[in-house]
Design a protein around this motif. Structure first.
Motif, PDB file in Angstrom:
ATOM      1  N   MET A 280      -3.056  -3.691  -5.227  1.00  0.00           N
ATOM      2  CA  MET A 280      -3.460  -2.630  -5.699  1.00  0.00           C
ATOM      3  C   MET A 280      -4.262  -2.534  -6.914  1.00  0.00           C
TER       4      MET A 280
ATOM      5  N   GLY B 168       0.774  -1.269  -0.015  1.00  0.00           N
ATOM      6  CA  GLY B 168       0.007  -0.048   0.113  1.00  0.00           C
ATOM      7  C   GLY B 168       0.940   1.147  -0.125  1.00  0.00           C
TER       8      GLY B 168
ATOM      9  N   LEU C 296      -6.394  -0.399  -2.568  1.00  0.00           N
ATOM     10  CA  LEU C 296      -5.863  -1.759  -2.160  1.00  0.00           C
ATOM     11  C   LEU C 296      -7.354  -2.199  -2.191  1.00  0.00           C
TER      12      LEU C 296
END
Lengths: 719, 152
Positions: free
Chosen positions: A674, A652, A665
């Motif tokens: 992602m 992230g 995410l």
């Protein structure tokens, strides 16, 4: 001609041999590549089947007349290109951007089944679109094109180093070929365009742009920082060279703006935030606390028939007196005020910095109108627009910084804007030009031109402010006309009377008896008793020093971008040039555009302009800004990020790096990966530059492509 | 230009060593600035080769290290001035990474003057010429990269 033919022949022979020989070499070079990038499969769906195909690159070297050919050995570059692995076809032409040049690309794609095109010519910032189109016409995806810049960044900057520039061009071609081999088919994303526009700044440029957009049927939000529209032009008395009354020609436009159904006017407002991209800008407007309700706002609060009607009863009772900025501080105003009687919109404004909240105005306004709200707060309004025009205008350079001329030190030294207000019938003196020190009518007036302009001392501005010569001629005319016997003395460097009928105006003022002294004013000293001024200069035509005793000095001060320009331009992502004026996309061919798609420039915020040029640029900007809106959709360059999911660890970090909140995410097959929202992604690649797992694929600027370019430069030279 | 640096165009010719300098620049400011230098015919030494990216934020620290590993004698990363990034803040993020690269270079014994990040706007053609000239002069003084020797 003979030489050219020979080159072509050589090329053809090369080409023939190439078809057999270096193929093996290619395979060797290409073999490890797919292993090193398993992402090819994971990359976005656009990756066509052609990627697995052996690269067949066509290289075209442009002479650009002698622009390129004059500084380097083009045949050598071409011959070198033909030796590069993967290069299937090479050619050169005088002007690749010409129709025959472009059709060479088209033909070569068909004849040699090319998979990628490299043109070694000028900057991709100039002709990339041209050659992409040519590539597309040849049947290839337009993004299978790469440019080698051998002009702006080679032949023009190494003009006297033939060997150095030839070597550099060979490297540039090799680097471009390395990238071209890895290029993929990409498809621009088409997004709809909001059918509305925004204009920032309601001076003559902003008003004209807004009127044009509105007339084209586009809903236009016109945002002005001041309490009323009209800008600098509304402060002027007459305009050169026609001597039209400035207000007389401007007020009809102001009234039109106020009346137009398609224009939503926000005065006493600023741009707070801008998000989004061409076609879809989300703009937040800060409507500063005004303290006075418009009839519409009053109606919204249930006050029937209420709101400000501009009667001025509040003004009469307000006990707070402040200098009026519109009159350059030469006239008083109250804490509740309008700039001048012709304001649009005719709504009073409370200056909350000086208001003592005594409430007298509330009483004076009465229980019917109930227009005054002393507790009003800033409001934030969000609007969505397709395109935006910046018309933020200019300020006067603080000429007191040039201490030798004594502005703000000697009472009788004034700026040209103060002169405009003093000579204007609606100004503080009713149009009688007087000396600030004693109210007497001056008999000898000195005009100092280039005051702070064309100044390389570091204090002033290096540029020409462009309209000071002309308005100073106009000022000279005005005092000759209004004050019998008064003589204007113009201290000038050059008189720049470049416009239509300007030179003729200059001759007219000469004939009227104005005195012209070619020399820069060295300093100005005051006689403490009479408050008269001694102007010291060198008359460079007579080659002798001058000490002229005058009653009044007018400084034709330089102009500079409006104080808030920097903040506004950053919100819209527009660059500025070294002197702070906003940067156009191209100084000659795109003076109204910016490098941010959908944002345009009008008027002086781009560079000093007189009124005709300002209005012309505003009309140009309005026309340019209306094109995407009328088209209804725009193509966005497909330089989006995407996630190579099998490499993504779901950490992230990229999500926090993205300045556009385009990444998030998501849960996929039991783990976090992602995901990119393409419409929000602008393709900067900040995520891709950081991803510790190399899991981010940046279209057209992929890691394998960039690494291949670096390798081609540093390792490829010995091939 | 008042900034410190050696802006004299170095001599070139047979027997004079010429460094290999990898430039990685952003499309909106420094690449445009370099184009402007061309338009203005600002002359500088031809030892640099440019890779264009949309934003310096795209530049992975590994790109710089890859260039050094490949034998670059110097690397120049150039982007927009702070606050002027076309993508709002990519250059801040790039600068942070480039500091990291400099620290790493110091700790592995590679002179960090071989690597530089500069800020050249689209209107600073003359500055681009000066920056490249100075980078070339500094790298010339430092001599060939020691990594080239290792690779031999």
């Amino acid at each position: 001609m003979a030489e050219k033919k020979a080159t072509t022949k050589k090329t053809e022979t090369k080409k023939d041999t190439k078809k057999v020989a270096p193929v093996k070499d290619d395979v060797k070079k290409q073999a490890p590549a797919p292993a090193a990038k398993p992402k090819a499969a994971a990359a976005p769906a656009q990756v066509g089947s052609t990627i697995k195909q052996e690269p067949r690159i066509g290289v075209f070297v442009c002479h650009c007349g002698t622009n390129i050919a004059g500084s380097m050995d083009i045949p050598a570059v071409q011959e070198y290109a033909s030796t590069l692995p993967g290069v299937e076809y090479v050619d050169n032409y005088q002007y690749m951007c010409s129709t025959p040049g472009q059709s060479k690309i088209d033909k070569a794609i068909h004849d040699h089944k090319l998979t990628g095109i490299v043109v070694a010519a000028c900057s991709p910032r100039l002709h990339e679109p041209t050659f992409r189109t040519a590539t597309k016409e040849g049947g290839l995806n337009p993004f299978r094109f790469e440019m080698a810049n051998i002009r702006e960044q080679n032949s023009w900057v190494h003009m006297h180093d033939r060997e150095g520039s030839t070597d550099k061009a060979k490297d540039a071609v090799r680097i471009a070929v390395a990238k071209a081999k890895l290029l993929q088919d990409l498809y621009p994303k088409t997004v709809p365009v909001e059918k509305s526009a925004m204009v920032v700044g309601a001076g003559v440029a902003g008003m004209q742009a807004a009127l044009d957009l509105a007339a084209a049927g586009i809903k236009t939000y016109l945002v002005e920082a001041d309490t009323s529209i009209g800008g600098r032009m509304s402060q002027l008395d007459k305009t050169f060279p026609t001597l039209d009354c400035s207000q007389c020609i401007l007020t009809p436009k102001m009234v039109d703006v106020g009346r137009d159904q398609n224009i939503e006017l926000y005065t006493w407002s600023e741009i707070e935030a801008v998000e989004g991209y061409i076609g879809n800008f989300d703009v937040t407007i800060r409507k500063k606390a005004r303290g006075v309700l418009t009839p519409k706002e009053a109606a919204a609060r249930g006050i029937v028939g209420g709101g400000c009607n501009g009667c001025g009863d509040c003004d009469a009772v307000c006990p707070v007196v402040k200098p009026n900025d519109f009159e350059v501080g030469m006239k008083p105003r109250k804490a509740i005020y309008i700039n001048h009687p012709q304001v649009v919109p005719l709504i009073y404004t409370i200056d909350f910095n000086s208001c003592i909240k005594c409430g007298l105005c509330v009483t004076a306004c009465g229980s019917e109108k109930r227009a005054i709200d002393l507790e009003s707060k800033d409001e934030f309004i969000k609007v969505k627009v397709g395109t935006a025009i910046l018309a933020t205008g200019y300020d006067i350079f603080p000429i007191e910084k040039k201490e030798e001329w004594g502005y703000k030190k000697y009472e009788n030294v004034i700026t040209s804007l103060e002169f405009e207000r003093l000579i204007c019938a609606s100004g503080p003196t009713g149009g009688h030009l007087v000396r600030p020190s004693d109210g007497q009518t001056p008999k000898k007036v000195a005009f100092v031109l280039c005051a702070g302009s064309r100044d390389n001392t570091g204090t002033g501005k290096p540029y020409c402010s462009r309209f000071c010569c002309m308005y100073s001629l106009k000022h000279a005319h005005q005092i000759i006309e209004k004050i019998p016997g008064c003589v204007p003395y113009l201290f000038y460097m050059d008189i720049r009377s470049f416009g239509k009928m300007y030179e003729e105006f200059y001759y007219r003022i000469q004939d009227e008896g104005a005195k012209f002294i070619r020399g820069r004013v060295a300093n100005i000293l005051e006689d403490p008793k009479t408050k008269n001024l001694h102007v010291h200069a060198d008359d460079t035509l007579l080659d002798r020093p001058i000490d002229l005793d005058v009653d009044l000095v007018v400084l034709a001060a330089a102009i500079q971008p409006k104080a808030d320009t920097n903040r506004t331009r950053k919100l819209f992502g527009v660059s500025c040039s070294m002197d702070g004026w906003l940067l156009e996309a191209h100084p000659k061919l795109n003076p109204c555009g910016t490098t941010t798609a959908g944002v345009f420039l009008a008027g002086v915020c781009q560079a000093p302009k007189d009124i005709p040029d300002t209005v012309a640029s505003a009309e140009g900007a309005a026309s340019a800004a209306s094109i995407p809106i009328h088209k209804g959709e725009v193509e966005l360059e497909p330089y989006f990020a995407s996630c190579i999911e099998e490499r993504c660890a779901g950490c992230g970090m990229c999500v926090n790096l993205c300045p556009y909140s385009a990444l998030s995410l998501v849960e996929k097959e039991g783990r976090k990966v992602m995901q990119v929202t393409e419409a929000k992604c602008k393709g900067c690649g900040t995520c891709g530059g950081f991803c510790p797992g190399g899991a981010i694929w940046m279209n057209h600027f992929t890691t394998p492509q960039i690494v291949a370019q670096i390798d081609a430069f540093l390792l490829g030279g010995e091939q | 230009m008042s900034a410190p640096g050696n802006f004299a165009i170095p001599e070139r010719g047979p027997g004079i060593w010429q460094p290999k300098i990898q430039g990685i620049v952003c499309n909106w400011c420094s690449y445009a600035g370099a184009d402007l230098a061309g338009g203005g015919r600002i002359q500088y030494p031809p030892d640099i080769r440019i890779v264009r990216v949309m934003c310096t934020g795209r530049i992975d620290a590994l790109f710089v290290l890859k260039a050094f590993a490949d034998g670059a004698d110097g690397v120049l990363v150039s982007g927009c001035h702070f606050g002027d990034c076309h993508y709002l803040e990519g250059n801040y993020k790039a600068a942070k990474r480039m500091f990291m690269v400099k620290r790493l270079m110091k700790s592995i014994g590679l002179d960090d003057r071989r690597f530089r990040m500069t800020f050249v706007s689209a209107s600073e053609g003359a500055k681009w010429g000066a920056v490249v000239t100075d980078v070339v002069n500094v790298v010339r003084e430092l001599g060939p990269s020691p990594i080239t020797e290792f690779n031999k």
